[in-house]
Design an enzyme around this catalytic site. Structure first.
Site, PDB file in Angstrom:
ATOM      1  N   VAL A   1      16.780 -10.231  13.048  1.00  0.00           N
ATOM      2  CA  VAL A   1      18.026 -10.284  13.822  1.00  0.00           C
ATOM      3  C   VAL A   1      18.601 -11.693  13.934  1.00  0.00           C
ATOM      4  O   VAL A   1      19.703 -11.876  14.436  1.00  0.00           O
ATOM      5  CB  VAL A   1      17.909  -9.660  15.237  1.00  0.00           C
ATOM      6  CG1 VAL A   1      17.757  -8.165  15.167  1.00  0.00           C
ATOM      7  CG2 VAL A   1      16.817 -10.302  16.047  1.00  0.00           C
TER       8      VAL A   1
ATOM      9  N   TYR B   1       3.847 -12.188  20.008  1.00  0.00           N
ATOM     10  CA  TYR B   1       4.912 -11.536  19.223  1.00  0.00           C
ATOM     11  C   TYR B   1       6.238 -12.312  19.343  1.00  0.00           C
ATOM     12  O   TYR B   1       6.879 -12.644  18.340  1.00  0.00           O
ATOM     13  CB  TYR B   1       5.068 -10.086  19.686  1.00  0.00           C
ATOM     14  CG  TYR B   1       6.260  -9.379  19.109  1.00  0.00           C
ATOM     15  CD1 TYR B   1       6.235  -8.872  17.818  1.00  0.00           C
ATOM     16  CD2 TYR B   1       7.443  -9.228  19.845  1.00  0.00           C
ATOM     17  CE1 TYR B   1       7.348  -8.233  17.268  1.00  0.00           C
ATOM     18  CE2 TYR B   1       8.550  -8.596  19.318  1.00  0.00           C
ATOM     19  CZ  TYR B   1       8.490  -8.100  18.028  1.00  0.00           C
ATOM     20  OH  TYR B   1       9.594  -7.484  17.497  1.00  0.00           O
TER      21      TYR B   1
ATOM     22  N   SER C   1      12.247 -10.897  12.725  1.00  0.00           N
ATOM     23  CA  SER C   1      11.371  -9.860  12.165  1.00  0.00           C
ATOM     24  C   SER C   1      10.869 -10.155  10.760  1.00  0.00           C
ATOM     25  O   SER C   1       9.994  -9.436  10.266  1.00  0.00           O
ATOM     26  CB  SER C   1      12.089  -8.518  12.163  1.00  0.00           C
ATOM     27  OG  SER C   1      12.072  -8.000  13.458  1.00  0.00           O
TER      28      SER C   1
ATOM     29  N   LYS D   1       7.266 -10.527  10.427  1.00  0.00           N
ATOM     30  CA  LYS D   1       6.374  -9.353  10.407  1.00  0.00           C
ATOM     31  C   LYS D   1       5.733  -9.139   9.036  1.00  0.00           C
ATOM     32  O   LYS D   1       4.672  -8.545   8.932  1.00  0.00           O
ATOM     33  CB  LYS D   1       7.155  -8.107  10.833  1.00  0.00           C
ATOM     34  CG  LYS D   1       7.677  -8.183  12.274  1.00  0.00           C
ATOM     35  CD  LYS D   1       8.615  -7.019  12.586  1.00  0.00           C
ATOM     36  CE  LYS D   1       9.181  -7.105  13.994  1.00  0.00           C
ATOM     37  NZ  LYS D   1      10.196  -6.068  14.250  1.00  0.00           N
TER      38      LYS D   1
ATOM     39  N   TYR E   1      14.745  -1.248   8.813  1.00  0.00           N
ATOM     40  CA  TYR E   1      14.847  -0.215   9.854  1.00  0.00           C
ATOM     41  C   TYR E   1      15.587   1.005   9.320  1.00  0.00           C
ATOM     42  O   TYR E   1      15.354   1.408   8.191  1.00  0.00           O
ATOM     43  CB  TYR E   1      15.524  -0.778  11.125  1.00  0.00           C
ATOM     44  CG  TYR E   1      14.923  -2.083  11.545  1.00  0.00           C
ATOM     45  CD1 TYR E   1      13.590  -2.147  11.924  1.00  0.00           C
ATOM     46  CD2 TYR E   1      15.655  -3.254  11.535  1.00  0.00           C
ATOM     47  CE1 TYR E   1      13.017  -3.349  12.303  1.00  0.00           C
ATOM     48  CE2 TYR E   1      15.084  -4.463  11.910  1.00  0.00           C
ATOM     49  CZ  TYR E   1      13.772  -4.491  12.293  1.00  0.00           C
ATOM     50  OH  TYR E   1      13.211  -5.669  12.650  1.00  0.00           O
TER      51      TYR E   1
HETATM   52  N1  GLU Z   1      12.135 -10.420  18.200  1.00  0.00           N
HETATM   53  C1  GLU Z   1      13.070  -9.387  17.851  1.00  0.00           C
HETATM   54  C2  GLU Z   1      12.871  -8.176  18.741  1.00  0.00           C
HETATM   55  O1  GLU Z   1      11.773  -7.817  18.982  1.00  0.00           O
HETATM   56  C3  GLU Z   1      12.910  -9.022  16.409  1.00  0.00           C
HETATM   57  C4  GLU Z   1      13.838  -7.935  15.943  1.00  0.00           C
HETATM   58  C5  GLU Z   1      14.350  -8.157  14.532  1.00  0.00           C
HETATM   59  O2  GLU Z   1      14.402  -9.263  14.037  1.00  0.00           O
HETATM   60  O3  GLU Z   1      14.755  -7.181  13.896  1.00  0.00           O
HETATM   61  O4  GLU Z   1      13.778  -7.601  19.220  1.00  0.00           O
END
Ligand code: GLU
Length: 309
Positions: A261, A191, A64, A67, A243
């Site tokens: 993650v 994505y 993430s 992003k 988050y």
């Molecule tokens: N590719 C992961 C997902 O969509 C990213 C989530 C993350 O890194 O927090 O679950």
């Protein structure tokens, strides 16, 4: 100037000695194979001084954290029109939550939860073939990270393609509201692949430098975004970058940051430094457990929290 290298080395030693490492993500099976004892930390100060320790040159899955960079690209394409399609508010929900989407008619709360990041990916995809859009994202990371060898870990992308049922549900659900323009498969493919970009702490800290210095890399002089845009991306990282652990991160670390993650965190000390830390074990909110503790120790020792000592 504080002795950054000494502080970084001390923190690496402290973190390596800890036994509470959190849990490695297993819902993407490839991530579950990563050694939880790995730990890296890199700080790059405004004058280009690099303080590095641990496994700081080993590439890991940025997940993430990508992003932040897709948001930067999408804002470059459509500017503030992006905010018609995605909000700027903390979600207070897990990264892959679907509940808010129903109430909010397919408009995700912010660009860092999965649904919001898919909207951002959809914006980058529009008018392009998936391969071109992905190439653009990867080249952007290579440019910012100043390393043309930065690449996508295809095994990680393929493993998320196989098991990303919840992300598939999110994308389909948004499509049902007309909130996704491109085909759901294209959006998910792009994505999963940008989440699977692999970078080391050193490359990631380099890539984040424009956020710490008013939109430009102070070494190369390259302006990536206007100062106002850098400030706003930092604000989103502070409020939404972890988050439903974002409040805790602001409280303990006091810097804008984005987690993934894969166990990485990119943190920004405005005017001072770009920081990347990596420890694969996660806390229950899906953020790197030791990564957060390391950043907390670091900002405390240097008095670098944006909220003061
Ligand atoms: N590719 C992961 C997902 O969509 C990213 C989530 C993350 O890194 O927090 O679950």
């Amino acid at each position: 100037m504080p002795d950054l290298q000494r502080v970084v080395s001390e923190i690496v030693d402290e973190m390596r000695a800890r036994t509470d490492r959190g849990e490695v993500a297993t819902y993407i099976s490839e991530l579950g194979r990563v050694d939880p004892s790995l730990f890296g930390l890199v700080v790059i100060a405004e004058d280009g001084t690099v303080a590095a320790g641990g496994d700081c040159d080993l590439p890991f899955s940025i997940q993430s954290i990508s992003k932040v960079f897709t948001l930067t690209l999408a804002l470059g394409k459509v500017g503030d029109r992006l905010w018609r399609r995605v909000g700027k508010e903390p979600s207070g929900s897990p990264f892959n939550s679907i509940v808010q989407l129903e109430r909010e008619q397919g408009i995700p709360r912010n660009p860092f939860i999965n649904a919001g990041a898919m909207t951002v990916t959809d914006v980058i995809l529009s008018g392009h073939q998936p391969r071109e859009a992905l190439g653009e994202i990867l080249r952007f990371m290579q440019f910012l990270g100043q390393d043309p060898t930065i690449t996508i870990d295809e095994a990680v992308a393929a493993s998320e393609q196989r098991t990303g049922f919840r992300n598939r549900a999110l994308a389909n659900y948004m499509k049902s509201f007309g909130a996704i323009e491109n085909s759901v498969d294209y959006v998910l493919g792009a994505y999963f692949h940008h989440c699977a970009i692999a970078m080391s702490c050193r490359q990631l800290a380099t890539a984040g430098r424009f956020l710490a210095h008013l939109g430009r890399n102070p070494d190369t002089g390259h302006s990536v975004v206007q100062p106002e845009r850098a400030r706003r991306i930092n604000a989103l990282m502070l409020t939404c970058g972890h988050y439903d652990g974002s409040g805790e991160f602001a409280y303990r670390v006091g810097l804008p940051g984005k987690s993934g993650v894969g166990g990485g965190i990119l943190a920004v000390a405005p005017g001072k430094a770009s920081i990347a830390v990596w420890s694969p074990g996660l806390d229950p909110s899906g953020n790197s457990h030791l990564g957060r503790l390391a950043l907390e120790a670091f900002t405390k020792r240097l008095g670098w929290s944006i909220f003061g000592m």
